[in-house]
Scaffold this motif. Sequence first.
Motif, short mmCIF file in Angstrom:
data_model
loop_
_atom_site.label_atom_id
_atom_site.label_comp_id
_atom_site.label_asym_id
_atom_site.label_seq_id
_atom_site.Cartn_x
_atom_site.Cartn_y
_atom_site.Cartn_z
N THR A 23 16.21 -39.39 6.08
CA THR A 23 15.58 -39.95 4.70
C THR A 23 14.16 -39.25 4.63
O THR A 23 13.78 -39.44 3.85
CB THR A 23 15.18 -41.60 5.06
OG1 THR A 23 14.52 -41.71 6.50
CG2 THR A 23 16.50 -42.34 5.06
N ASN A 24 13.71 -38.39 5.81
CA ASN A 24 12.57 -37.62 5.71
C ASN A 24 12.47 -36.44 6.23
O ASN A 24 13.44 -36.20 6.94
CB ASN A 24 11.42 -38.59 6.07
CG ASN A 24 11.57 -38.93 7.74
OD1 ASN A 24 11.82 -38.22 8.52
ND2 ASN A 24 11.36 -40.21 7.91
N ASP A 25 11.48 -35.52 6.11
CA ASP A 25 11.52 -34.20 6.59
C ASP A 25 11.67 -34.13 8.28
O ASP A 25 12.36 -33.27 8.74
CB ASP A 25 10.30 -33.47 6.12
CG ASP A 25 10.42 -33.00 4.56
OD1 ASP A 25 11.74 -33.20 4.13
OD2 ASP A 25 9.47 -32.94 3.88
N LYS A 26 11.09 -34.95 8.59
CA LYS A 26 10.79 -34.96 10.32
C LYS A 26 12.17 -35.35 10.86
O LYS A 26 12.55 -34.79 11.95
CB LYS A 26 9.75 -36.21 10.79
CG LYS A 26 9.51 -36.35 12.28
CD LYS A 26 8.47 -37.48 12.23
CE LYS A 26 8.28 -37.43 14.13
NZ LYS A 26 7.30 -38.27 14.19
#
Length: 302
Positions: A23-26
Amino acid sequence: MFISYVAVGVCLLAGSAPLLLTTNDKQRQKALDRYARKVNLAITDDVRPLVVRRITIVERFTLIGGAVGGLLGLVLSVVLRAAGATDWAASFAILLGLAIGISFAPVGSVVLTTLGIAAGPRVARMTTPAVTDYVPRLELRAVPIALGCAGLAIAGGMVALGTGVLQGHRLDAVGVLVSPGAILAYVAALGYAAALILVRVVLNSGQPAGSTQELAWDDAMRASSLRSLIHTPLAIAAASVVVTFLDVGSRTINQPVLIGTIGVAALVIFVVAMITVAVTDAASRPGQHYWRRLWQDADPVR
């Protein structure tokens, strides 16, 4: 129990596509790092877009295949329950369909990744890799051995019931052929036959790459797909042996002590052997087998 199997199936399906479901870049970077460590490769800036594209394609096929397989397994489980099958057998059909879909679907991604690649300089191999360059011999040999054990378990049950060594009040010699364990053996045999065909399809597909790093990542993706093809019939064949022993043992009466002891010993030996194979295989880091065969000792391209 039925709902719990569905929940487990959904969790397994979600876990098979960690990059696509981030759900996110990390989280995406963590997923990429896990892939890189698993296959012993680096994700440099020049290959990152290609690696992400190929992993995404593989995971998309995995999700679609798993969803279709799980749906077919759900339909089969409803049919089995209507026919009077136990909750365990009906629920197991869901996981079986899911496993087959997850394992076989990514093969299509191997062929798809050779399409839509821009023209340009290409590296070429000096030799053509074989399936043993991607899949450890231990895994390749384990499948026919497990299938053979499944066949022996079915034959042993038929002979024991047919000769009167075992007495069955709910199972006879012919009934062994349509028992849950036998059905699993048939599915495993068909799956293995399909896997052998698909292995050739994968090996014969092209490997367009503009650098050795791209080619190495293509090898990693290819090895993962080939190993998944082998694992499914292996797992189903192993399950067939266990289910056949337990099914025959639970549906017979007046078992002689010696025969019962032999049966239990044979089952224990098989289970211990399969655990030993699994532990030995895991200790060898099979995800890096392709790297040791194709990239560790020499540069295989020109």
